[in-house]
Scaffold this motif. Sequence first.
Motif, PDB file in Angstrom:
ATOM      1  N   UNK A   6       0.836  -1.196   0.000  1.00 15.03           N
ATOM      2  CA  UNK A   6       0.000   0.000   0.000  1.00 15.03           C
ATOM      3  C   UNK A   6       0.873   1.249   0.000  1.00 15.03           C
ATOM      4  N   UNK A   7       1.964   1.170   0.768  1.00 16.49           N
ATOM      5  CA  UNK A   7       2.858   2.324   0.824  1.00 16.49           C
ATOM      6  C   UNK A   7       3.499   2.556  -0.540  1.00 16.49           C
ATOM      7  N   UNK A  10       0.871   4.299  -2.608  1.00 12.97           N
ATOM      8  CA  UNK A  10       0.630   5.713  -2.324  1.00 12.97           C
ATOM      9  C   UNK A  10       1.831   6.569  -2.715  1.00 12.97           C
ATOM     10  N   UNK A  11       3.051   6.057  -2.477  1.00 13.28           N
ATOM     11  CA  UNK A  11       4.218   6.867  -2.841  1.00 13.28           C
ATOM     12  C   UNK A  11       4.284   7.046  -4.354  1.00 13.28           C
ATOM     13  N   UNK A  14       1.657   9.633  -5.356  1.00 15.05           N
ATOM     14  CA  UNK A  14       1.995  11.015  -5.025  1.00 15.05           C
ATOM     15  C   UNK A  14       3.136  11.508  -5.915  1.00 15.05           C
ATOM     16  N   UNK A  18       3.299  14.759  -8.445  1.00 10.32           N
ATOM     17  CA  UNK A  18       4.374  15.750  -8.580  1.00 10.32           C
ATOM     18  C   UNK A  18       4.821  15.816 -10.027  1.00 10.32           C
ATOM     19  N   UNK A 182      19.929  15.064  -5.695  1.00 10.10           N
ATOM     20  CA  UNK A 182      18.852  15.054  -4.693  1.00 10.10           C
ATOM     21  C   UNK A 182      18.482  13.671  -4.188  1.00 10.10           C
ATOM     22  N   UNK A 186      17.155  12.495  -0.107  1.00  9.92           N
ATOM     23  CA  UNK A 186      15.759  12.057  -0.041  1.00  9.92           C
ATOM     24  C   UNK A 186      15.610  10.613   0.428  1.00  9.92           C
ATOM     25  N   UNK A 189      14.493   9.491   3.954  1.00 10.99           N
ATOM     26  CA  UNK A 189      13.108   9.826   4.256  1.00 10.99           C
ATOM     27  C   UNK A 189      12.172   8.858   3.540  1.00 10.99           C
ATOM     28  N   UNK A 196       3.710   9.077  11.784  1.00 15.90           N
ATOM     29  CA  UNK A 196       3.042   9.825  12.868  1.00 15.90           C
ATOM     30  C   UNK A 196       2.321   8.873  13.805  1.00 15.90           C
TER      31      UNK A 196
ATOM     32  N   UNK B 205      13.450  19.383  -3.361  1.00 15.73           N
ATOM     33  CA  UNK B 205      13.664  18.578  -2.150  1.00 15.73           C
ATOM     34  C   UNK B 205      12.513  18.743  -1.152  1.00 15.73           C
ATOM     35  N   UNK B 207       9.527  19.699  -1.750  1.00 18.60           N
ATOM     36  CA  UNK B 207       8.313  19.185  -2.386  1.00 18.60           C
ATOM     37  C   UNK B 207       8.229  17.675  -2.237  1.00 18.60           C
ATOM     38  N   UNK B 208       9.352  16.997  -2.514  1.00 26.20           N
ATOM     39  CA  UNK B 208       9.378  15.537  -2.397  1.00 26.20           C
ATOM     40  C   UNK B 208       9.133  15.120  -0.949  1.00 26.20           C
ATOM     41  N   UNK B 209       9.769  15.821  -0.019  1.00 30.69           N
ATOM     42  CA  UNK B 209       9.649  15.403   1.381  1.00 30.69           C
ATOM     43  C   UNK B 209       8.211  15.540   1.850  1.00 30.69           C
ATOM     44  N   UNK B 211       5.639  15.450   0.004  1.00 31.23           N
ATOM     45  CA  UNK B 211       4.833  14.448  -0.703  1.00 31.23           C
ATOM     46  C   UNK B 211       4.979  13.078  -0.053  1.00 31.23           C
ATOM     47  N   UNK B 212       6.214  12.728   0.359  1.00 30.06           N
ATOM     48  CA  UNK B 212       6.419  11.435   1.018  1.00 30.06           C
ATOM     49  C   UNK B 212       5.617  11.362   2.311  1.00 30.06           C
ATOM     50  N   UNK B 214       2.841  12.925   2.984  1.00 25.02           N
ATOM     51  CA  UNK B 214       1.433  12.700   2.631  1.00 25.02           C
ATOM     52  C   UNK B 214       1.191  11.248   2.227  1.00 25.02           C
ATOM     53  N   UNK B 215       2.123  10.690   1.460  1.00 23.77           N
ATOM     54  CA  UNK B 215       1.958   9.311   1.008  1.00 23.77           C
ATOM     55  C   UNK B 215       1.931   8.366   2.191  1.00 23.77           C
ATOM     56  N   UNK B 216       2.776   8.634   3.192  1.00 31.62           N
ATOM     57  CA  UNK B 216       2.814   7.795   4.391  1.00 31.62           C
ATOM     58  C   UNK B 216       1.501   7.839   5.140  1.00 31.62           C
ATOM     59  N   UNK B 217       1.015   9.082   5.328  1.00 29.42           N
ATOM     60  CA  UNK B 217      -0.249   9.219   6.062  1.00 29.42           C
ATOM     61  C   UNK B 217      -1.368   8.506   5.327  1.00 29.42           C
ATOM     62  N   UNK B 218      -1.370   8.659   4.011  1.00 28.94           N
ATOM     63  CA  UNK B 218      -2.417   8.005   3.218  1.00 28.94           C
ATOM     64  C   UNK B 218      -2.312   6.495   3.328  1.00 28.94           C
ATOM     65  N   UNK B 219      -1.064   5.982   3.284  1.00 31.30           N
ATOM     66  CA  UNK B 219      -0.874   4.533   3.367  1.00 31.30           C
ATOM     67  C   UNK B 219      -1.413   4.004   4.692  1.00 31.30           C
TER      68      UNK B 219
END
Lengths: 197, 266
Positions: A6-7, A10-11, A14, A18, A182, A186, A189, A196, B205, B207-209, B211-212, B214-219
């Motif tokens: 799922x992750x 979603x990644x 997203x 972008x 970049x 990244x 992360x 959270x 950078x 923007x990507x962070x 977005x990641x 948001x993707x985590x929260x959504x997952x």
Amino acid sequence: MEKSKIRKITITAVLSAISAVLMFLETPLPGFPPFLQIDASDLPAIICAFGIGPIWGVAVGLIKNSVHMLATKTMVAGEIANFLIGASFVLPAGIIYKKNHTKKGALLGLVIGTVTMALAGVLTNLYITLPFYSKMMPMDTIIEISNKVNPYIKDVMTLTLYGITPFNILKGILLSAITMLIYKPLSPILHYSKRPC
Amino acid sequence: MLKDITLGQHFPGNSVLHRLDAMIKIILSMLYLVLIFLVKGFVGYGLLAIFVFCIILLSTVPIKFVLKGLKPLLIFIIFTAILNLFMTSGTVIWQWSFLKLTYEGIYFAVFMILRIVFLVLGTSLLTYTTSPIALTDGIERFLTPFAKIGAPTHELAMMMSIALRFIPTLLEETDKIMKAQMARGADFESGNLIKRARALIPLLVPLFISAFRRADELAIAMECRCYQGGKNRTRLNVVKVGKIDIIASLVFLLCAAVILTANLAG
């Protein structure tokens, strides 16, 4: 943390978003025909390919172009060509980086990706884009005009070789350079994001 | 700059076109694309114009709104027209140094403009009358034959609808980051190619962070709701090809046949 499917979904989604946003920020390069535009939209695809897997990188390209098609700003042929060229860059680079997970492997993947992208650029332009555009405007006159700018351009083959290949190589080099800059900050992360509570 | 981008060009309504099944609309749009490249001659284009006009009327989308879709293509249309006008060889009417105006040039220019205009008008109606969500659903169903051979069509459609959902959010985010970096002295619009490419990094950078994140929260949200992919997943709204879709397809095929026979005759 373990990456669930799922992750990954979603990644990838997203990153495709972008990518679609960046695709709207395209700018024409000076010295090239106006329909050759550079944009950073392949960057999320390559980051996805490096971080999650080559196939997911290709998926980013597919979704980006499907979304772009809905906006009908260009003809559909442009999107198909963009997808094929993008995939031919992302897929080899992603596979090589997956096999050889080092900085050297990333660089090697990006170089080979650039080469295959240039090759795919010649093929897609020769068989998809230029035949499509020739339905809209006479091909001979495009060649005639290009001939005045660059005397080496004499027919469709030389037009793709001298007009489009340098563009794709330049695009590949720029993309590779930004990716090398970049991806490193990244990737932690992307891989071990703090969830959270 | 970012505000000009219109993605969800959907124009809500309840016309026949709005009620048509999205998958049928996608298939018909593809056939329409093919049709445009087959049409030749004045009679063919005349009939095509009547056909397109009727469909626009039927869709209840204001004509002004439809014509607005041509605006981004204006430069492309003018470029094509000029190329065709002056660069086609044939009977010369007027000449000024290397510029030649020929009968054939005028003929080709008019047809090329018509071709592009009809192409955009017809296909943009698809996005005007279909909401992005219905459209992705239509694409998923259109691709179901490929799912049988193992293609991840459900996942692709899912990712596409998530992407569509996030595009406005990320546009806003891009705008915000750009302004924040500009306030710190970043320059996105001048300098040579390398400078411009470098200027993108402080934009990309963050923007990507974000977005990641948001993707985590959504997952997590999706995992909490036990999302597990395409198999055995039921839908809130089950869409089926109905009578209206079959009638619309038949009408379209009839019109296409009439236009193509006029083509052969004229």
